[in-house]
Design an enzyme around this catalytic site. Structure first.
Site, PDB file in Angstrom:
ATOM      1  N   PHE A  38     -47.307  24.759 135.683  1.00 10.96           N
ATOM      2  CA  PHE A  38     -46.229  24.197 134.147  1.00 10.96           C
ATOM      3  C   PHE A  38     -46.830  25.149 133.265  1.00 10.96           C
ATOM      4  O   PHE A  38     -48.523  24.747 133.108  1.00 10.96           O
ATOM      5  CB  PHE A  38     -45.836  23.451 134.413  1.00 10.96           C
ATOM      6  CG  PHE A  38     -45.173  22.952 133.010  1.00 10.96           C
ATOM      7  CD1 PHE A  38     -43.484  22.822 133.600  1.00 10.96           C
ATOM      8  CD2 PHE A  38     -44.723  22.210 132.271  1.00 10.96           C
ATOM      9  CE1 PHE A  38     -42.136  22.714 132.796  1.00 10.96           C
ATOM     10  CE2 PHE A  38     -44.173  22.081 130.537  1.00 10.96           C
ATOM     11  CZ  PHE A  38     -42.971  22.278 130.841  1.00 10.96           C
TER      12      PHE A  38
ATOM     13  N   ASP B 203     -52.324  17.137 138.058  1.00 17.48           N
ATOM     14  CA  ASP B 203     -51.063  17.001 136.927  1.00 17.48           C
ATOM     15  C   ASP B 203     -49.518  16.156 138.363  1.00 17.48           C
ATOM     16  O   ASP B 203     -49.324  17.093 138.940  1.00 17.48           O
ATOM     17  CB  ASP B 203     -50.321  18.512 136.684  1.00 17.48           C
ATOM     18  CG  ASP B 203     -49.309  18.095 134.831  1.00 17.48           C
ATOM     19  OD1 ASP B 203     -48.057  17.064 135.980  1.00 17.48           O
ATOM     20  OD2 ASP B 203     -49.053  18.505 134.602  1.00 17.48           O
TER      21      ASP B 203
ATOM     22  N   ARG C 263     -32.386  24.630 140.441  1.00 19.27           N
ATOM     23  CA  ARG C 263     -32.781  23.590 140.580  1.00 19.27           C
ATOM     24  C   ARG C 263     -32.705  22.087 141.147  1.00 19.27           C
ATOM     25  O   ARG C 263     -31.717  22.284 140.508  1.00 19.27           O
ATOM     26  CB  ARG C 263     -34.086  23.610 139.696  1.00 19.27           C
ATOM     27  CG  ARG C 263     -35.503  22.937 140.143  1.00 19.27           C
ATOM     28  CD  ARG C 263     -36.713  22.977 139.493  1.00 19.27           C
ATOM     29  NE  ARG C 263     -36.037  22.084 138.189  1.00 19.27           N
ATOM     30  CZ  ARG C 263     -37.380  21.408 137.348  1.00 19.27           C
ATOM     31  NH1 ARG C 263     -38.168  21.543 137.652  1.00 19.27           N
ATOM     32  NH2 ARG C 263     -36.657  21.284 136.140  1.00 19.27           N
TER      33      ARG C 263
END
Length: 397
Positions: free
Chosen positions: A113, A184, A356
């Protein structure tokens, strides 16, 4: 056994909407309004400043952290809440780098990300000691773990495609080379079983507004393995992380254990909205959730590929190799997603061409999947997306 049909009734789902975007923002649990009304009327309104003691606001970050820790295979006292995910990434990465001062390489992947990569770049520049960020392709990360790497910083589940890293295997290799790990869990917590202790993770961070359904902007968490807590450097030395905040000493002394990772005043209202969502998780078996998530993903892929040949699968076909989402590529994916949202199927779009879809068993079932694909087929086969209205980009995609 997890009763998924009963759990679905625990969420507010707007009439006429099939919600496939819980990987961006989870829906609201139906218990939240009443709980928040109690917090507002009985705690804030009546107790005022006394609420820090009488309502347990001061200890809330640790108490809620332990509840999340139970979902992550973390021992009690190793997770604390507060601030945003970006702040927690900064804390974890800075602490890990300080524990390997002789090494200068931060290893991530080029699908991570962007915020995580920005933070790594910022820390490297701020330190000014020659640190560098390396970002090979996700499949090449394991080979890039060498003795010169200080920290391996990865998001377990890729935000675009749902591709899943093998946390245990990569952590074991990292440790064999003296490398510390920062994981993460933004797309893992509440989406699949996580066992930080068994994997040997050193640090982990995550948000609570996606699969954990804590609400927009709900606070993030940080995990520090017990063996590192007393030596973990505190990059953001706020007063709530002090060993004695209300002594008001002019000099910072880090608190004991995970408490040192607290920074400023905790977001009481955000944590309070999260707590009814965590009540739901008390009734969930994570292995059963994972099995059902994979089944829903496989059904979704079969239906879309059979009816919408224009869409190309971007996620791993093997359900065990992806998180709780499925992504498809389409050149005009943004417009197509806007057309779907207009017709009650809410997913989202990620650059450059990713449509998505989150498949969350707590409130999505087989009937939802089939009805969603009915709409997707209609939009694609009739080119309903091909209008200027749907091609005009909004601020949030």
């Amino acid at each position: 056994m997890t009763d998924f049909a009963a759990l679905k009734r625990r969420f507010h789902l707007p009439e006429g909407v099939i919600y496939l975007d819980g990987n961006s923002l989870g829906p609201m649990p139906v218990a939240v309004p009443e709980h928040m009304a109690h917090v507002l009327r009985n705690e804030w309104a009546e107790e005022l400043i006394r609420g820090w003691n009488t309502a347990g606001w001061y200890t809330q970050p640790a108490r809620v952290g332990d509840r999340i820790g139970r979902l992550l295979g973390a021992s009690e006292g190793s997770v604390v809440m507060g601030d945003t995910l970006s702040v927690k990434v900064h804390q974890a990465l800075a602490a890990a780098l300080a524990m390997r001062p002789e090494r200068k390489v931060i290893l991530s992947d080029n699908g991570n990300f962007p915020s995580d990569l920005y933070i790594a770049q910022g820390i490297a520049g701020m330190l000014g000691r020659g640190h560098e960020l390396r970002t090979p392709a996700p499949e090449d990360v394991e080979a890039a773990i060498t003795d010169e790497v200080a920290v391996l910083m990865l998001t377990e589940v890729d935000y675009r495609t749902g591709r899943k890293h093998d946390m245990k295997r990569l952590t074991e290799k990292a440790h064999a080379h003296g490398v510390l790990t920062v994981w993460d869990l933004a797309h893992s917590a509440g989406a699949l079983p996580v066992d930080l202790a068994a994997a040997g993770a050193d640090f982990a961070v995550g948000c609570t507004y996606k699969f954990l359904n804590g609400g927009p902007g709900s606070p993030a968490f940080i995990y520090v393995a017990p063996q590192h807590q007393e030596q973990a450097a505190v990059a953001l030395s706020g007063w709530m992380g002090h060993t004695a905040p209300f002594a008001f000493s002019p000099d910072y002394v880090p608190g004991e254990g995970i408490a040192r990772m607290r920074v400023g005043t905790p977001p009481v209202l955000g944590l309070s909205a999260l707590e009814p969502a965590l009540d739901i998780w008390e009734e969930v078996d994570m292995q059963e959730l994972r099995t059902r998530s994979i089944e829903l993903g496989e059904l979704f892929i079969r239906e879309v590929e059979a009816r919408c040949p224009e869409l190309r699968l971007a996620s791993p076909r093997d359900g065990t190799a992806r998180g709780s989402q499925v992504s498809f590529r389409f050149e005009d994916g943004y417009a197509a997603m806007q057309a779907l949202i207009d017709r009650g199927v809410i997913g989202d779009f990620r650059m450059p061409d990713i449509m998505r879809f989150g498949l969350t068993p707590l409130y999505i079932d087989e009937d939802d999947v089939r009805r969603a694909v009915d709409v997707i087929e209609d939009v694609m086969s009739n080119r309903l997306w091909d209008t200027p209205q749907y091609k005009a980009r909004k601020a949030v995609t």
